[in-house]
Design a protein around this motif. Structure first.
Motif, short mmCIF file in Angstrom:
data_model
loop_
_atom_site.label_atom_id
_atom_site.label_comp_id
_atom_site.label_asym_id
_atom_site.label_seq_id
_atom_site.Cartn_x
_atom_site.Cartn_y
_atom_site.Cartn_z
N ARG A 1 0.80 -1.22 0.00
CA ARG A 1 0.00 0.00 0.00
C ARG A 1 0.84 1.28 0.00
NH1 ARG A 1 -4.88 -0.48 4.25
NH2 ARG A 1 -5.50 1.33 3.03
N ALA A 2 2.15 1.15 0.03
CA ALA A 2 3.01 2.34 0.05
C ALA A 2 2.72 3.22 -1.16
CB ALA A 2 4.48 1.92 0.05
N PRO A 3 2.56 4.51 -0.96
CA PRO A 3 2.16 5.40 -2.07
C PRO A 3 3.15 5.43 -3.22
CG PRO A 3 2.84 6.66 -0.13
CD PRO A 3 2.71 5.24 0.31
N GLN A 4 4.43 5.13 -2.96
CA GLN A 4 5.41 5.15 -4.05
C GLN A 4 5.34 3.88 -4.91
OE1 GLN A 4 6.21 4.82 -0.84
NE2 GLN A 4 7.90 3.36 -0.53
N ASN A 5 4.65 2.86 -4.42
CA ASN A 5 4.53 1.60 -5.16
C ASN A 5 3.19 1.56 -5.89
OD1 ASN A 5 7.00 0.79 -4.12
ND2 ASN A 5 6.07 -0.26 -2.37
N GLU A 6 3.24 1.53 -7.19
CA GLU A 6 2.03 1.55 -8.02
C GLU A 6 1.86 0.20 -8.72
OE1 GLU A 6 1.64 5.04 -10.54
OE2 GLU A 6 3.30 5.97 -9.47
N TRP A 7 0.69 -0.39 -8.57
CA TRP A 7 0.38 -1.66 -9.23
C TRP A 7 -0.41 -1.32 -10.48
CZ3 TRP A 7 3.10 -5.38 -7.07
CH2 TRP A 7 3.50 -5.23 -5.74
N THR A 8 0.27 -1.24 -11.60
CA THR A 8 -0.32 -0.73 -12.82
C THR A 8 0.29 -1.37 -14.05
OG1 THR A 8 -0.60 1.28 -14.15
CG2 THR A 8 1.33 1.19 -12.72
N THR A 9 -0.51 -1.51 -15.09
CA THR A 9 -0.01 -2.02 -16.37
C THR A 9 0.41 -0.88 -17.29
OG1 THR A 9 -2.26 -2.09 -17.27
CG2 THR A 9 -1.41 -4.12 -16.26
N ALA A 10 0.27 0.34 -16.82
CA ALA A 10 0.68 1.50 -17.63
C ALA A 10 2.18 1.71 -17.52
CB ALA A 10 -0.07 2.74 -17.15
N PRO A 11 2.92 1.69 -18.64
CA PRO A 11 4.37 1.91 -18.59
C PRO A 11 4.73 3.35 -18.24
CG PRO A 11 3.61 1.81 -20.86
CD PRO A 11 2.43 1.45 -20.00
N LYS A 12 5.84 3.52 -17.52
CA LYS A 12 6.27 4.84 -17.10
C LYS A 12 7.78 4.99 -17.29
CE LYS A 12 2.62 5.74 -13.76
NZ LYS A 12 2.29 6.36 -12.45
N ARG A 13 8.18 6.04 -17.97
CA ARG A 13 9.58 6.44 -18.18
C ARG A 13 10.44 5.33 -18.79
NH1 ARG A 13 8.17 9.82 -13.87
NH2 ARG A 13 8.83 11.99 -14.21
N MET A 14 9.84 4.44 -19.53
CA MET A 14 10.64 3.41 -20.20
C MET A 14 11.47 4.01 -21.33
SD MET A 14 8.18 0.03 -20.09
CE MET A 14 9.35 -0.91 -21.08
N LEU A 15 10.95 5.06 -21.95
CA LEU A 15 11.71 5.71 -23.03
C LEU A 15 12.94 6.41 -22.49
CD1 LEU A 15 9.00 7.23 -25.39
CD2 LEU A 15 10.27 5.10 -25.64
N ASP A 16 12.90 6.84 -21.22
CA ASP A 16 14.08 7.45 -20.61
C ASP A 16 15.19 6.42 -20.46
OD1 ASP A 16 12.72 9.83 -20.47
OD2 ASP A 16 12.15 9.60 -18.37
N TYR A 17 14.80 5.21 -20.04
CA TYR A 17 15.79 4.13 -19.96
C TYR A 17 16.33 3.79 -21.34
CZ TYR A 17 15.36 2.75 -15.04
OH TYR A 17 15.42 2.71 -13.67
N LEU A 18 15.43 3.73 -22.33
CA LEU A 18 15.86 3.39 -23.68
C LEU A 18 16.80 4.45 -24.24
CD1 LEU A 18 15.74 1.59 -26.16
CD2 LEU A 18 13.67 2.81 -26.87
N ALA A 19 16.50 5.71 -23.97
CA ALA A 19 17.36 6.80 -24.47
C ALA A 19 18.77 6.67 -23.92
CB ALA A 19 16.77 8.16 -24.10
N TYR A 20 18.89 6.32 -22.64
CA TYR A 20 20.22 6.13 -22.07
C TYR A 20 20.91 4.93 -22.72
CZ TYR A 20 23.94 4.30 -19.28
OH TYR A 20 25.16 3.78 -18.93
N MET A 21 20.19 3.82 -22.85
CA MET A 21 20.80 2.61 -23.43
C MET A 21 21.20 2.83 -24.88
SD MET A 21 18.41 -0.29 -21.54
CE MET A 21 19.46 -1.71 -21.92
#
Length: 342
Positions: A288-308
């Motif tokens: 239930r911690a507010p920083q932990n989100e149980w979601t199928t919506a992707p977030k900031r994956m393009l930021d990881y890809l840009a670095y890679m």
């Protein structure tokens, strides 16, 4: 029986045979993978409650789910490439690695995200206050050196701390190790491991010890919440198994609904399945911690890809996160919104 009746009967039989043939074309056993930690809670609930089998049965499939356990993403990717695994689950780093390498052949893509969670780099070395303080005597345990999401995040943090071209400065200190073993090694004080870039619940458990401190938070590195885990597969499997794919996505929705509506029960099921030392209250607090989100919506994956892309780890590029995922089948959208509440 008239000629017209015979023709109709033949047509009906042919249609039935075609339908049966299509059903037989789908796998009867689906092999799924997960790793260690409460971040895989949706998959644990799916396994413990038989949710995938139930959703498959509703679609006319007699499906058996075979669950495999890995300690890192590289092993899963090898199993997927060799045809010994159908659905892999892990961090963004291993996924983007195999996504980039298979765009001209089996075309691996994401099926669904599982969550957004911060990853903490924890150390027991009292002299380390930031990543700049790590020295040659330190060893940082993480799931897979250089390719896990923890390893990629550490490289991004090193680039931010030490400057352009210095992203690999801490790589020589990293050691590939599963989370349970890494926690034991660091907290036991009898190994060379002085830090662990882990995941829930290991990072929370480590910080209960007064010797431990958090050195780095992945949300700080990324500038906000980001996807931690997701599920991926080859285009070949998804194309050949549309009903199994629909059943999996529907079962995932069932898992997320259980997490949202009854976190206490979800925690109890996870503790029993994993033989975890966490108390019920501790597990519920993480869920239930507010920083932990149980979601199928992707977030900031393009930021990881840009670095890679910039670091030469992945050559393939994408301009939208939708390019990283398979389209959601229309039949799988009937269950409602794709995003579960925190």
């Amino acid at each position: 029986m008239t000629a017209r009746s015979i023709i109709r009967l033949v047509g009906t039989v042919a249609a039935l045979c075609g339908a049966l043939g299509a059903a037989r074309a789908e796998v009867s056993t689906v092999r799924l993978a997960k790793q260690f930690g409460i971040s895989y809670l949706p998959l644990t609930l799916m396994e413990e409650e038989g949710l995938l089998e139930k959703q498959a049965k509703a679609r006319g499939l007699d499906l058996k789910a075979e669950w495999l356990r890995f300690t890192g993403g590289s092993g899963m990717n090898e199993a997927l490439l060799s045809g010994n695994l159908d659905l892999a689950a892990g961090g963004v780093g291993p996924f983007l690695t195999i996504w980039g390498r298979t765009q001209t052949n089996i075309k691996v893509k994401g099926v669904a995200a599982l969550n957004a969670m911060p990853l903490w780099l924890v150390t027991v070395n009292p002299d380390v206050k930031s990543i700049k303080d790590f020295g040659p005597k330190d060893k940082i345990a993480l799931p897979t050196a250089k390719t896990s999401i923890q390893a990629i995040t550490l490289q991004m943090a090193a680039e931010q701390a030490f400057g352009a071209g210095q992203q690999g400065k801490l790589d020589p200190l990293t050691v590939s190790m599963g989370h349970p073993d890494a926690q034991t090694a660091m907290m036991g004080g009898r190994s060379e491991i002085t830090a662990h870039f882990g995941a829930p619940p290991f990072q929370e458990m480590e910080l209960k010890d007064p010797r431990a401190r958090k050195v780095l938070d992945s949300y700080d590195v990324m500038g906000g919440a980001h996807t931690f885990n997701l599920v991926w597969a080859s285009s070949r499997f998804i194309t050949a198994n549309p009903k199994v794919t629909e059943a999996f996505l529907a079962a995932l929705e069932d898992s997320l609904r259980l997490i949202r509506d009854d976190p206490e029960r979800a925690a109890a099921l996870w503790i029993k399945a994993e033989s975890s030392k966490l108390s019920q209250g501790e597990a519920v607090a993480i869920i239930r911690a507010p920083q932990n989100e149980w979601t199928t919506a992707p977030k900031r994956m393009l930021d990881y890809l840009a670095y890679m892309n910039r670091a030469g780890l992945v050559s393939a590029k994408a301009s939208a996160e939708s390019e990283l995922f398979f389209p959601v089948p229309e039949a799988a959208k009937i269950g409602g919104p794709k995003e579960a509440a925190r």
